[in-house]
Design a protein around this motif. Structure first.
Motif, PDB file in Angstrom:
ATOM      1  N   VAL A 174      57.406  33.912  17.305  1.00  0.00           N
ATOM      2  CA  VAL A 174      56.213  33.045  17.657  1.00  0.00           C
ATOM      3  C   VAL A 174      56.263  31.995  17.281  1.00  0.00           C
ATOM      4  O   VAL A 174      56.276  30.862  18.090  1.00  0.00           O
ATOM      5  N   PHE A 175      57.177  31.424  16.124  1.00  0.00           N
ATOM      6  CA  PHE A 175      57.152  30.208  15.610  1.00  0.00           C
ATOM      7  C   PHE A 175      58.699  29.708  15.588  1.00  0.00           C
ATOM      8  O   PHE A 175      59.525  30.541  15.440  1.00  0.00           O
ATOM      9  N   PRO A 176      58.898  28.434  15.868  1.00  0.00           N
ATOM     10  CA  PRO A 176      60.156  28.049  15.976  1.00  0.00           C
ATOM     11  C   PRO A 176      61.061  27.593  14.467  1.00  0.00           C
ATOM     12  O   PRO A 176      62.217  27.579  14.532  1.00  0.00           O
ATOM     13  N   PRO A 221      50.520  22.714  12.356  1.00  0.00           N
ATOM     14  CA  PRO A 221      48.989  23.062  12.112  1.00  0.00           C
ATOM     15  C   PRO A 221      48.942  24.501  12.114  1.00  0.00           C
ATOM     16  O   PRO A 221      47.732  25.015  12.293  1.00  0.00           O
ATOM     17  N   ALA A 222      50.048  25.198  12.499  1.00  0.00           N
ATOM     18  CA  ALA A 222      49.862  26.822  12.651  1.00  0.00           C
ATOM     19  C   ALA A 222      50.988  27.257  11.613  1.00  0.00           C
ATOM     20  O   ALA A 222      52.278  26.721  11.525  1.00  0.00           O
ATOM     21  N   ALA A 223      50.905  28.178  10.843  1.00  0.00           N
ATOM     22  CA  ALA A 223      51.726  28.889   9.844  1.00  0.00           C
ATOM     23  C   ALA A 223      51.593  30.394   9.407  1.00  0.00           C
ATOM     24  O   ALA A 223      50.660  30.840  10.074  1.00  0.00           O
ATOM     25  N   GLY A 224      52.717  30.966   9.367  1.00  0.00           N
ATOM     26  CA  GLY A 224      52.824  32.479   9.022  1.00  0.00           C
ATOM     27  C   GLY A 224      53.660  32.735   8.071  1.00  0.00           C
ATOM     28  O   GLY A 224      54.727  32.288   7.857  1.00  0.00           O
ATOM     29  N   GLN A 267      49.354  30.802  21.237  1.00  0.00           N
ATOM     30  CA  GLN A 267      48.761  31.314  22.324  1.00  0.00           C
ATOM     31  C   GLN A 267      50.013  31.828  23.268  1.00  0.00           C
ATOM     32  O   GLN A 267      49.835  32.377  24.420  1.00  0.00           O
ATOM     33  N   ASN A 268      51.137  30.941  23.374  1.00  0.00           N
ATOM     34  CA  ASN A 268      52.049  31.283  24.441  1.00  0.00           C
ATOM     35  C   ASN A 268      52.986  32.324  24.078  1.00  0.00           C
ATOM     36  O   ASN A 268      53.605  32.796  25.155  1.00  0.00           O
ATOM     37  N   ASN A 269      53.176  32.746  22.857  1.00  0.00           N
ATOM     38  CA  ASN A 269      54.239  33.653  22.610  1.00  0.00           C
ATOM     39  C   ASN A 269      53.951  35.028  21.999  1.00  0.00           C
ATOM     40  O   ASN A 269      54.573  36.039  21.867  1.00  0.00           O
ATOM     41  N   SER A 270      52.812  34.917  21.411  1.00  0.00           N
ATOM     42  CA  SER A 270      52.547  36.256  20.671  1.00  0.00           C
ATOM     43  C   SER A 270      51.634  37.125  21.560  1.00  0.00           C
ATOM     44  O   SER A 270      50.768  36.691  22.381  1.00  0.00           O
ATOM     45  N   PRO A 271      51.749  38.412  21.505  1.00  0.00           N
ATOM     46  CA  PRO A 271      51.154  39.472  22.194  1.00  0.00           C
ATOM     47  C   PRO A 271      49.779  39.453  21.815  1.00  0.00           C
ATOM     48  O   PRO A 271      48.676  39.918  22.635  1.00  0.00           O
TER      49      PRO A 271
END
Length: 1007
Positions: free
Chosen positions: A402-404, A428-431, A447-451
């Motif tokens: 999801v994240f780079p 602003p997003a973290a996991g 929004q673009n990468n996760s199911p």
């Protein structure tokens, strides 16, 4: 432990590697180690849950684990299997035991800590390598022992025993020894469980039934070729002969008498090393493993040996389980609770009278007298830093992320640390994932990468540094988002635009606006792609509609490829270029005095004579600076193209008395990532220098370090990212205002994490009491940044790439967007997104402020396939010239200004009044590789009486080093055309230098 031949046989059919992985969680093909004398090959990805699949020697390397090092370790100890797990663990063995089975190869997807291109297993997954030596035959269910006949594998439970009488066994634990013990006590049924427990009875009790034979999978402690049950499973045997008497209910042991309960001491309170004491029997695996660190299985383990191993590693808790397993820790985790003492009833492998836990039971010992048991971990949704909010358990896309941006905190990952790191770099997003991973990115990545979101129960791994909170799961992210606006990037209604300006003749390496209103281009001469190039040209801005007239051919005598340049404060505003590409050119000192006027060609040319005038040290990629005393500082570089470092500085004109260059250890230490260092004079008179990712303040006389500044923040994933060539960003000074008492601010934008371009700017006030870098994220990544100061105090950011480093063929993905940075706005709200171009400009591109307020955009020499050498010249029209307002004009009575002097200008404002008017000064610069040497912006004090205004010059050479400046008047937001003024004269009398036959000197004194 039981070897599973079926697993190995299945794996042999899968030896052909397949490709999987992404970033740190790898998706590469498994490595084939090349180690002399061994022939290990990749066998497959295997499960490793509960008891170890490879139970031999082991070691952990949190920073340097590789496939080769693990295979070498296991091979050196004569093991036939090597397995890597959790990116950092190496396990050895001669068999795949304890139910280890072949898993999907993509399950093994952790990159090795010592080589991100190699796979080192995953959570509860082993990347297994094998040398081809077949393991010993797997243990079997012994069909019969004398008159004892196998009935199969039966279920069992501690609360409802199928065979109710436990007995002790003399000697090694085997099928034979257990059946003998039951025969000696006159029982017709015997059962072996957990590899080392023996039970007898006169009948099968409590509804015992036959289970799949594979459930009994544990080899006997005393004979690895035989099966002795499993977890809650019994290998049951029936005696078919005639027993000598009734069941023995009297006293005795394995050889006869009353068998009673198994004679294992549940607590070992004697013979413990001080200060260790017994804690309690604890339930394991109800919600997860309750102790984090597991040592290799040891058939000879004792309570004392386990305690000694844990104590040697500075742990305060030791736990024993399954008779052969030793665990260490400082707390119990995952909801550990005490169990009935008699359930810790398995004899230690090395001491049959001691209890070493049981099935899913830990005998726990403590060195502090206390056992801290932490609750089952939960998502952290309160006491979060800043404006972070918990969103849920997010599913990763299949085979991707999801994240780079990924960080791995092997032993110290916490939600708070992860969120703070992401926020510090503007994400602003973290996991959090897999317990030890922190991921940063944007909400649009979700929004673009996760199911989408998954069941909360699928995020079930505790944080490696906070066992009471969850940090995701396998391919599941504990997702957090910033609830407010973190990056307030503006998108103004009027963005300005790029326009084609004029066809070029070469790709310039040095671009300088002269006081004659013309722009000089200096390029690679001798190594130019254009065989007829003379190395230097001058662009007449007034003749761009006539290509034949707009360019004047000039000449250099050596290759200026990657030299430094500035404009001197002498009467002629001579342009100085020093250094070069190789051999004599690296010593080059070249001078040009601008002449002619708009529409009228000059006749002066570049002057150079190596035999008469040269640097003390040859330099490729140096920087230069006009100091407050008017002399020129030249810093750093290398000894020719990609040569050894030249970690020195020197002064021009060269002082008398032999070699006067000075060695700088900080340059020597940071080569080759410190080229084109950032140089700025500070209002104290000291010198700021930024190099690689470091910065310091130098004394301007001795060049000793006065203050070492904090390192510049770089990438969210690495503090090793840099800002100077080849990790090339750009540095400028914030505008200065009267009374010039505020600390000056240095701004650096762009850079690279050794190939991954940075997406941030950082700024610092070097002379503040406690200087710290402040980071602001940009809307896109950019290396080879170009920045131009604008008359209104803002900075235009253009050119560069989103991937790579500076150099030929080393970057891709051009950044086509222009940005505007406004220091007058609050931190986080200073960047506006402007317009885009269709022209890629990477290595050897520049941005130069023109006298009419537009910015000249030139060059690009990337030598990257698909990206051409770019000779077209553009201009960027900033928003202040695109809103339809008419530009003001003015005249200045006097060009030569003294410090603190007052000088008259006459203004003609078209839109407003002098009440809303501003005056600015921008120092003359020479720009190469995006580094505009000498850049400085000042808003001087002024007063007006009608249209006649008096401007007060800056007070001293520390606030404004001597030099030429473009003087501007702003009617509201709209700038005039500029006029040149010189401030501070020529205190070093450069106008009389060099006094040599082949050089023209403008002289000294007033203009």
């Amino acid at each position: 432990m039981a070897a599973l031949t079926a697993s190995i046989t299945a794996a042999l059919a899968l030896l052909a590697p397949s490709t999987h992985g992404s970033m740190i969680r790898a998706r590469q093909a498994p490595a084939t180690p090349h180690l002399p004398g061994t022939n290990f090959t990749f066998l497959g990805c295997f499960t490793d849950q509960g008891a170890r699949s490879l139970g031999g020697a082991t070691y952990t390397n949190t920073t340097g684990m590789t496939v080769e090092s693990c295979v070498s370790f296991c091979s050196s100890q004569d093991f036939n299997f090597a397995g890597l797990e959790y990116a950092q663990e190496c396990w050895c063995g001669d068999e795949i035991a304890n139910g280890g089975t072949n898993a999907t190869e993509s399950d093994c997807n952790f990159a090795c800590t010592g080589d991100a291109s190699e796979i080192c297993g995953a959570g509860n997954r082993l990347s297994v390598y094998w040398n081809g030596v077949l393991p010993p035959p797997p243990p079997i269910t012994v069909p019969s022992v004398g008159d004892w006949v196998s009935l199969g594998c039966f279920n069992d439970s501690v609360d409802a025993r199928v065979l109710a009488v436990g007995v002790n066994v003399d000697g090694p634990f085997t099928v034979e020894s257990c059946t003998t013990a039951c025969f000696n006590n006159n029982f017709p049924f015997a059962g072996m469980e957990y590899a080392g427990q023996c039970f007898c009875d006169t009948q099968i009790e409590n509804g015992g039934t036959v289970m799949p034979a594979t459930d009994c999978s544990m080899a006997c402690n005393g004979n690895s070729s035989e099966l002795c049950g499993g977890p809650n499973r019994l290998n049951v045997y029936n005696f078919t002969g005639t027993l000598p008497g009734p069941p023995n209910e009297g006293g005795g042991g394995g050889g006869g008498g009353n068998p009673g309960p198994i004679d294992v001491a549940p607590v070992n309170k004697t013979g413990l090393p001080a200060p260790w004491t017994y804690g309690a029997c604890y339930v394991d695996n109800a919600f997860g493993r309750i102790m984090m660190t597991q040592l290799p299985d040891n058939q000879n383990v004792t309570v004392q040996s386990c305690i000694a191993s844990c104590d040697a590693q500075n742990f305060t808790l030791a736990g024993l389980e399954f008779s052969v397993q030793c665990f260490c820790g400082n707390t119990l985790i995952d909801g550990a609770v005490t169990a009935d003492e008699d359930t810790c009833n398995m004899a230690c492998g090395g001491a049959s009278a001691q209890a070493c836990g049981g099935p899913n039971r830990l005998s726990v010992y403590t060195s502090t007298g206390n056992v801290t048991a932490l609750p089952v971990p939960t998502p952290q949704n309160a006491s979060l830093p800043g404006q972070w909010e918990y969103k849920g358990c997010l599913e990763e896309p299949n085979g991707a992320r999801v994240f780079p941006y990924q960080l791995i905190y092997t032993n110290n990952n916490t939600i708070e640390a992860c969120l703070n790191q992401c926020a510090a770099f503007g994400y602003p997003a973290a996991g959090a994932e897999f317990g030890d991973e922190c991921w940063c990115g944007d909400i649009t990545d979700v929004q673009n990468n996760s199911p989408g979101f998954s069941d909360e129960a699928e995020c079930n791994i505790a944080c490696s540094g906070d066992p009471i909170h969850l940090c995701g799961g396998e391919s599941r992210l504990q997702l957090y988002q910033w609830s407010g606006v973190m990056n307030d990037w503006k998108t103004p209604a009027i963005t300005g635009r790029y326009e084609f300006f004029v066809p070029g003749v070469v790709v310039p390496l040095m671009v300088t606006l002269g006081i004659n209103g013309k722009v000089t281009f200096v390029e690679k001469w001798g190594t130019s792609e254009f065989t007829n190039s003379t190395g230097a040209y001058e662009l007449d801005l007034s003749l761009v509609d006539d290509f034949e007239k707009t360019w004047r051919t000039m000449h250099v005598k050596s290759d200026v490829f990657c030299s430094a340049g500035i404009v001197l404060p002498d009467k002629g505003a001579r342009q100085l270029v020093v250094g070069g590409w190789s051999l004599d050119s690296t010593f080059g000192v070249r001078l040009y005095t601008p002449d002619g006027s708009p529409g009228v060609n000059g006749t002066n040319d570049w002057e150079e004579n190596f035999d008469e005038l040269k640097l003390q040290r040859g330099r490729w990629y140096p920087s230069s600076l006009v100091m407050s005393n008017g002399s020129v500082l030249v810093v750093g570089g290398e000894v020719g193209s990609n040569g050894s470092p030249e970690p020195t500085l020197e002064i021009l004109p060269t002082p008398e008395g032999g070699p006067t260059y000075l060695f700088m250890d900080w340059l020597n230490r940071t080569d080759p990532n410190n080229l084109y260092p950032f140089l700025h004079m500070l209002p104290s008179g000291n010198i700021f220098v930024g190099y690689y990712n470091e910065a310091r303040i130098l004394n301007p006389v001795t060049f000793d370090t006065i203050k070492t500044l904090p390192n510049m923040p770089g990438s969210v994933t690495s503090f090793l990212a840099g800002r100077t060539y080849p990790l090339e960003g750009t540095a400028v000074l914030f505008p200065q205002y009267p009374p010039y008492t505020d600390p000056v601010t240095v701004l650096v934008c762009g850079g690279s994490n050794f190939g991954i371009a940075l997406d941030n700017c950082v700024h610092i006030q070097p002379e503040a009491e406690n200087p710290q870098w402040v980071l602001e994220r940009m809307p896109s990544k950019r290396v080879m940044t170009c920045m131009s100061a604008l008359p209104d105090g803002t900075f235009l950011i253009v050119n560069g790439a989103q991937q790579g480093v500076a150099g030929f063929g080393l970057a891709s993905d051009p950044n086509l967007s222009a940005l505007l940075y406004d220091p007058s706005q609050p931190v986080g709200s200073r960047i506006s997104i402007l317009n885009t171009t269709i022209v890629a400009r990477l290595y050897h591109s520049e941005a130069t402020l023109l006298p009419d307020g537009r910015v000249l955009i030139s060059g690009s020499d990337p030598e990257t396939p698909g990206l051409p050498e770019e000779t077209r010249v553009e201009v960027y029209i900033p928003p202040y010239l695109a809103d339809g307002r008419q530009q003001p004009s003015f005249t200045v009575d006097q060009q030569d200004w003294d410090y603190g002097g007052q000088y008259t200008i006459h203004v003609d404002l078209k839109e407003g009044t002098t009440e809303t008017m501003r005056v600015s000064l921008i120092a003359a610069t020479s720009s190469t590789h995006g580094n505009a040497m000498g850049m400085r912006t000042i808003f001087p004090e002024f007063s007006c009486n009608g249209n006649t205004c008096t401007v007060t010059a800056p007070p001293n050479a520390f606030v404004s080093p001597p030099g030429w400046h473009q003087l501007w008047v702003l009617d509201g937001p709209t700038p005039s055309h500029s006029n040149w003024v010189r401030i501070g004269g020529d205190p070093a009398e450069l106008g009389n230098w060099p006094n040599l036959p082949d050089f023209t000197r403008p002289g000294v004194g007033p203009l």
